[in-house]
Design a protein around this motif. Structure first.
Motif, PDB file in Angstrom:
ATOM      1  N   ARG A 282       0.820  -1.216   0.000  1.00  0.00           N
ATOM      2  CA  ARG A 282       0.000   0.000   0.000  1.00  0.00           C
ATOM      3  C   ARG A 282       0.853   1.264   0.000  1.00  0.00           C
ATOM      4  NH1 ARG A 282      -2.337  -0.830   4.434  1.00  0.00           N
ATOM      5  NH2 ARG A 282      -1.160   0.625   5.756  1.00  0.00           N
ATOM      6  N   GLU A 283       1.865   1.305   0.864  1.00  0.00           N
ATOM      7  CA  GLU A 283       2.664   2.520   1.014  1.00  0.00           C
ATOM      8  C   GLU A 283       3.581   2.776  -0.177  1.00  0.00           C
ATOM      9  OE1 GLU A 283       0.921   3.753   4.390  1.00  0.00           O
ATOM     10  OE2 GLU A 283       2.599   4.801   3.447  1.00  0.00           O
ATOM     11  N   LEU A 284       4.063   1.700  -0.813  1.00  0.00           N
ATOM     12  CA  LEU A 284       5.052   1.848  -1.880  1.00  0.00           C
ATOM     13  C   LEU A 284       4.474   1.630  -3.267  1.00  0.00           C
ATOM     14  CD1 LEU A 284       7.971  -0.116  -0.182  1.00  0.00           C
ATOM     15  CD2 LEU A 284       7.519   2.340  -0.093  1.00  0.00           C
ATOM     16  N   ASP A 285       3.200   1.217  -3.339  1.00  0.00           N
ATOM     17  CA  ASP A 285       2.533   0.968  -4.616  1.00  0.00           C
ATOM     18  C   ASP A 285       3.311  -0.089  -5.417  1.00  0.00           C
ATOM     19  OD1 ASP A 285       1.672   2.807  -7.640  1.00  0.00           O
ATOM     20  OD2 ASP A 285       0.611   1.184  -6.586  1.00  0.00           O
ATOM     21  N   VAL A 286       3.553  -1.240  -4.778  1.00  0.00           N
ATOM     22  CA  VAL A 286       4.209  -2.358  -5.446  1.00  0.00           C
ATOM     23  C   VAL A 286       3.275  -3.562  -5.404  1.00  0.00           C
ATOM     24  CG1 VAL A 286       6.526  -1.552  -4.885  1.00  0.00           C
ATOM     25  CG2 VAL A 286       5.357  -3.098  -3.301  1.00  0.00           C
ATOM     26  N   SER A 287       3.576  -4.553  -6.212  1.00  0.00           N
ATOM     27  CA  SER A 287       2.737  -5.747  -6.269  1.00  0.00           C
ATOM     28  C   SER A 287       2.883  -6.555  -4.985  1.00  0.00           C
ATOM     29  CB  SER A 287       3.136  -6.613  -7.467  1.00  0.00           C
ATOM     30  OG  SER A 287       4.449  -7.126  -7.291  1.00  0.00           O
TER      31      SER A 287
END
Length: 262
Positions: free
Chosen positions: A27-32
């Protein structure tokens, strides 16, 4: 961290997060979700709290492929594609110094730690800058009880640079374990209560210095104290209330063990 296909800026942000659960990282880093799971494993394996220490641990991942796999780090290494293969011995030595100085350091200190002349170190730094591995900046740093304008060299943490760091050999142990005579001026401002830092002399005042820096706000000062102050004074701190449990006790124990084995 190396070759994880996650941008360096996201790794840097992750190093400062207190909650490193995969769902939070995603959520915080916008990664899979798979990337977040690999990042969480790597962050956990550093054994470091949020902050600069964790970032250094990530940057100094093992260069041995099997060790990396055993540690569940999200990386693979191909010896035939080493980004440092074309670097000279001096350039690799300088890059190794910068690896341990995330905040940056002066040319003179680079030369001392890399065991090069200042002219040679300067040439190496300029060559690394051309390759995108290092950068130069004018800075104002705490010095004594004021500030000092100086030129600092640091790593330029691009994807290529971070990958290259994986191929550098582990940082060698300090050959000289002699206690310095004074507290470095960059840490003087941390002594705001009691004796003035400029009047302290080591090793006579080492215990007072240890109690001032080991639980202080500056992780670089804490690392210096653990590496440079006499082991006997670290042991005295370890037996005191406030230093006998938790993370600070673990740090002291680790430093004593590493230096005793060295």
């Amino acid at each position: 961290m190396h070759r994880s296909r996650v941008g360096v800026s996201k790794w840097v942000k992750a190093a400062w997060l207190s909650d490193i659960r995969p769902a939070v990282l995603a959520r915080e880093l916008d990664v899979s979700a798979p990337a977040a799971q690999r990042m969480a494993a790597a962050l956990e394996m550093t054994g470091q709290p949020p902050g600069e220490g964790r970032l250094k641990a990530l940057v100094n991942q093992p260069s041995d492929p099997e060790a990396a796999l055993r540690s569940r780090l999200p990386c693979t290494f191909d010896p035939d594609a080493s980004p440092v293969a074309g670097l000279s011995r001096g350039q690799r030595a300088v890059m190794g110094v910068l690896r341990g100085r995330i905040r940056g350091t002066a040319l003179s200190q680079v030369a001392i730690e890399a065991r090069l002349s200042e002219d040679h170190a300067r040439r190496c730094l300029n060559a690394l800058a051309e390759k995108g591995f290092a950068r130069r900046e004018d800075a104002s740093v705490p010095w004594g009880y004021g500030s000092l304008k100086t030129v600092l060299w640091s790593l330029d943490l691009t994807e290529e640079c971070v990958t290259a760091l994986a191929y550098l050999p582990p940082r060698p142990r300090r050959d000289d374990d002699t206690c310095p005579e004074r507290v470095p001026p960059e840490f003087w401002s941390l002594f705001w209560n009691g004796a003035s830092a400029k009047d302290l002399r080591l090793p006579d005042d080492a215990f007072f210095v240890a109690t001032s820096l080991l639980d202080g706000p500056d992780p670089v000062a804490r690392t210096w104290a653990l590496r440079c102050l006499p082991i006997d004074d670290l042991r005295r701190c370890r037996d005191m209330r406030g230093y006998d449990t938790g993370e600070i006790a673990a740090r002291i124990d680790k430093a004593i063990a590493q230096r005793a084995d060295g």
